[in-house]
Design a protein around this motif. Sequence first.
Motif, short mmCIF file in Angstrom:
data_model
loop_
_atom_site.label_atom_id
_atom_site.label_comp_id
_atom_site.label_asym_id
_atom_site.label_seq_id
_atom_site.Cartn_x
_atom_site.Cartn_y
_atom_site.Cartn_z
N THR A 238 0.83 -1.21 0.00
CA THR A 238 0.00 0.00 0.00
C THR A 238 0.86 1.25 0.00
N ILE A 239 1.96 1.22 0.74
CA ILE A 239 2.85 2.38 0.78
C ILE A 239 3.41 2.67 -0.62
N LEU A 240 3.92 1.64 -1.29
CA LEU A 240 4.48 1.86 -2.63
C LEU A 240 3.40 2.26 -3.62
N ALA A 241 2.22 1.68 -3.51
CA ALA A 241 1.11 2.07 -4.38
C ALA A 241 0.77 3.54 -4.17
N THR A 242 0.78 3.97 -2.94
CA THR A 242 0.46 5.36 -2.60
C THR A 242 1.50 6.31 -3.18
N MET A 243 2.77 5.96 -3.07
CA MET A 243 3.82 6.83 -3.58
C MET A 243 3.74 6.95 -5.10
N PHE A 244 3.55 5.83 -5.78
CA PHE A 244 3.44 5.90 -7.24
C PHE A 244 2.15 6.61 -7.65
N ALA A 245 1.10 6.49 -6.84
CA ALA A 245 -0.12 7.24 -7.13
C ALA A 245 0.13 8.74 -7.00
N GLY A 246 0.97 9.15 -6.06
CA GLY A 246 1.35 10.55 -5.97
C GLY A 246 2.00 11.03 -7.26
N THR A 247 2.83 10.17 -7.86
CA THR A 247 3.44 10.49 -9.15
C THR A 247 2.39 10.62 -10.24
#
Length: 406
Positions: A238-247
């Motif tokens: 979820t953390i990595l998904a969130t960061m890439f979603a920020g991108t």
Amino acid sequence: MGWLDALRGVAALLVAIHHFGLIHLIPYGGTINREFDLGIYAVMLFFLVSGYIVPASLERRGDVRGFWIGRIFRIYPLLVVVVTAALLILPRAHSAVPDAAHQTPVRFAVANGLLLHEMLNVPSALGAMWTLCYEMVFYFFVGALFVQNRHRLSAPIAVGFAALALLLGGTVSPAMITTDDGSTRNTVAATAVVMVAGLVCVLTGRDTLVRIGSLVLGALGAVLLFLNARSTFFESMTILATMFAGTVIHRIERGRISRRWGLACCGSVLLCGVLVGYLYNHGDAVYRTWTTSWVGFSLPYAAAWATFGLGMLLRNRSFPRVLTWLGAISYSVYVVHLPVLQAVHWLLPDDAFPHHGPGRFGPALVFLAAVLALSHLTYRLVELPGQNLGRRLLKSLNAPSARSGT
């Protein structure tokens, strides 16, 4: 980008408030803490901000070596100063640094020095540093994607991580490699060799070596993230998904991705982030996410997205200077608040303030004032000089290539 500074500043301050336990001093504070974990809210907001701005920084530079030099001199000087000061100044009984620093000092120093300790079964030098491990893995991925010219694939990557969180969140065990003391020692040593080799390749600035080094770092990040993160698999994904979603949000704003596709991606990540809390944040999982219930994970996760969205809506407005100042010192606030917290417990006797009435807020006010004052000093005396040193180093490294091109 005043709105980003404001979000960063608020998030850092909330982390400090959360760790002090200030919420327990207000009516129904215990209930609020169970249903809305301030720590999850703040760090997820941080991850959205990082995802939004960090890849944009690399793409604007177009220089992986410059990106890494900037990150290294942005992160490490403050950490080195604060951890060293905490070890030297605070007594053992009130140390902000865990006993592992004395029990296995070499392993502890190497794992934390790599900023991969969360992925290596080694305690954080400062408790809040666990999030920096995910930042580091994100940098690995961003660099590897950039050298392959696949950095524009942030939307499917975000959806992929979210899907893994949803489908496999409760089945993949954490820390599968470092199962005992020997395997932990060997994994730390092997990780150090691989990471240093990858960074050395990147820092040469030679195109072929930069590409090789970035891919090595990306592979290292993938192995550690998928097989050996301390936390639950659903939280890590979820953390990595969130960061890439920020991108993805940044790409939507810049018109580099279809708005419909980008919003569908972000909606999927948000929905998965809420659902994984409901599905998996029970039993032993709450001890790894440091929450108390599924609501305590899912509700603040959704609120972090809502806050980021509100910030974007207001991004063209002026923000109060106090918020932009707080954003500027936010990294210092994040790093120094735990040593200050221990210092307050050490130096203030239990009877220094009344335990009831308005006076019960006294220690919290002392703590917050000390954190903000010290953070302002470390920002001025450590962070800014460190960043300036990084810029000078990069300029001197680039100077020979500039001369050779003339």
